[in-house]
Design a protein around this motif. Structure first.
Motif, mmCIF file in Angstrom:
data_model
loop_
_atom_site.group_PDB
_atom_site.id
_atom_site.type_symbol
_atom_site.label_atom_id
_atom_site.label_comp_id
_atom_site.label_asym_id
_atom_site.label_seq_id
_atom_site.Cartn_x
_atom_site.Cartn_y
_atom_site.Cartn_z
ATOM 1 N N PHE A 230 -3.869 1.686 -36.985
ATOM 2 C CA PHE A 230 -4.958 2.641 -36.595
ATOM 3 C C PHE A 230 -4.353 4.266 -36.508
ATOM 4 O O PHE A 230 -5.164 5.012 -37.207
ATOM 5 C CB PHE A 230 -5.621 2.276 -35.467
ATOM 6 N N VAL A 231 -3.434 4.405 -35.795
ATOM 7 C CA VAL A 231 -2.714 5.628 -35.729
ATOM 8 C C VAL A 231 -2.219 6.179 -37.346
ATOM 9 O O VAL A 231 -2.401 7.484 -37.640
ATOM 10 C CB VAL A 231 -1.785 5.751 -34.867
ATOM 11 N N GLN A 232 -1.684 5.443 -37.931
ATOM 12 C CA GLN A 232 -1.200 5.559 -39.324
ATOM 13 C C GLN A 232 -2.260 6.019 -40.424
ATOM 14 O O GLN A 232 -2.281 6.606 -41.236
ATOM 15 C CB GLN A 232 -0.355 4.394 -39.881
ATOM 16 N N PHE A 233 -3.489 5.256 -40.089
ATOM 17 C CA PHE A 233 -4.621 5.707 -40.716
ATOM 18 C C PHE A 233 -5.078 7.011 -40.447
ATOM 19 O O PHE A 233 -5.566 7.941 -41.357
ATOM 20 C CB PHE A 233 -5.729 4.644 -40.303
ATOM 21 N N LEU A 234 -5.131 7.472 -39.200
ATOM 22 C CA LEU A 234 -5.423 8.747 -38.779
ATOM 23 C C LEU A 234 -4.595 9.670 -39.457
ATOM 24 O O LEU A 234 -4.953 10.835 -39.831
ATOM 25 C CB LEU A 234 -5.566 9.141 -37.324
ATOM 26 N N GLN A 235 -3.177 9.493 -39.369
ATOM 27 C CA GLN A 235 -2.192 10.316 -39.684
ATOM 28 C C GLN A 235 -2.110 10.717 -41.297
ATOM 29 O O GLN A 235 -2.206 11.777 -41.746
ATOM 30 C CB GLN A 235 -0.756 9.794 -39.529
ATOM 31 N N TYR A 236 -2.448 9.598 -42.070
ATOM 32 C CA TYR A 236 -2.801 9.744 -43.359
ATOM 33 C C TYR A 236 -3.872 10.937 -43.801
ATOM 34 O O TYR A 236 -3.620 11.626 -44.508
ATOM 35 C CB TYR A 236 -3.173 8.370 -44.139
ATOM 36 N N TYR A 237 -4.861 10.753 -43.218
ATOM 37 C CA TYR A 237 -6.064 11.703 -43.474
ATOM 38 C C TYR A 237 -5.815 13.209 -42.974
ATOM 39 O O TYR A 237 -6.218 14.105 -43.725
ATOM 40 C CB TYR A 237 -7.442 11.157 -42.975
#
Length: 342
Positions: A230-237
């Motif tokens: 979930f955090v990596q998803f936020l980081q990507y955007y």
């Protein structure tokens, strides 16, 4: 449907013959140009190596001059020369990203001596964008699969599938990132080592047999994996938005990537992302503590317990102190900029 006559077939063959001759001439010209390009690549690489050696010697001589300079004019000249040398080194870095180079140790072990340098900007950007999409899609798949394993299925088989996917994902990332570094991407330090540690950790988790120790840590690990995805998803955007703006302003290199963790160029609007990052990092420390505690359990016989605890501790130390260092650097730079404005 009418059957074509012999004269029509002959005419079509002659037409093909003329195109075939044209194609041969084009291919011959292509091979000639390819040989010319290869010679130019060798000449450029040799010239850059010679220039870099001379610059290194010049820097050393300037260091001696700086230690024995006599007046302010000489000091100013030395500073200018140092600045010009650094600018020249950056130019060489850009040039070398378009020239074939020897693979590093890791790529040599995996791919041998295959040339992985992409020689056009379009090819570099296409490969970089494909890498970013690969990370995004796999992050989403890992998020869904960890949720299924955590809440819907309690099976060592599905857990093994999840851990195998993690091993494959991180192995693939290390190879792709090495290729990107060969092509000019500026991934450095801990953010490179991070994925090697993750590969080792996932491999150990894959070999951990089902038992009391595994079941005691399983839900905690899967919950952490969900949060990490979930955090990596936020980081990507967040990072992709930052990079897009900075590239448009000419402040970032076009081959820079979104990578795990916090970097100096991510400062704008960071108050949203930092709490998620720090929480995940302390969760890694909690995982390490749990595993070290399990290692002292009377029924603990698996070597995987302690060998999973060590990578989690390394992850925490690397992520936490690297993030703190970058935050401190950015604050220091901001203070200097504010003082200059005053």
């Amino acid at each position: 449907m009418s059957i074509p006559g012999l004269s029509e077939c002959v005419r079509e063959w002659e037409d093909l013959q003329s195109h075939y001759q044209e194609m041969q001439d084009t291919h011959k010209l292509y091979k000639q140009k390819l040989e010319e390009v290869t010679k130019l690549q060798t000449r450029c690489a040799t010239s850059i190596t010679r220039q870099k050696k001379k610059l290194k010697e010049l820097s050393y001589d300037l260091g001696k001059c700086k230690a024995s300079h006599k007046n302010d004019n000489e000091e100013e000249t030395i500073k200018d020369l140092h600045s010009n040398i650094k600018t020249r080194e950056k130019t060489f870095f850009e040039m070398e990203s378009f020239l074939p180079k020897k693979n590093g140790l890791y790529l040599s072990l995996v791919l041998g001596n295959v040339n992985v340098t992409l020689l056009s900007k379009q090819a570099k950007f296409a490969y970089k964008d494909e890498y970013e999409k690969f990370k995004l899609y796999l992050t989403m798949i890992l998020l869904v699969l960890s949720f299924i394993c955590r809440f819907l299925l309690n099976s060592r088989v599905t857990d093994a599938v999840f851990n195998f996917l993690l091993v494959w994902y991180y192995c693939t990332l290390t190879i792709r990132e090495s290729i990107l570094i060969n092509n000019g991407s500026r991934i450095k330090g801990w953010w490179v080592l991070n994925h090697y540690v993750s590969t080792f950790l996932s491999g150990v988790m894959l070999t951990w047999p089902d038992g009391l120790m595994y079941q005691m840590f399983r839900n905690q690990f899967l919950s952490f994996s969900m949060y990490q995805s979930f955090v990596q998803f936020l980081q990507y955007y967040y990072q992709s938005g930052c990079l897009y703006r900075l590239r448009a302003l000419g402040e970032r290199h076009n081959m820079d990537l979104t990578v795990e963790g916090f970097q100096s160029w991510m400062w704008r609007g960071l108050t949203f992302l930092l709490p998620f990052l720090f929480f995940g990092q302390f969760w890694q420390l909690y995982n390490a503590g749990t595993l070290f505690q399990l290692a002292t359990h009377p029924q603990c016989k698996e070597w995987q317990v302690i060998m999973c605890g060590i990578p989690f501790l390394i992850h925490f130390l690397g992520n936490f102190f690297t993030t703190l260092r970058v935050v401190h650097q950015k604050k220091f730079q901001k203070q200097n900029e504010d003082q200059k404005d005053k």
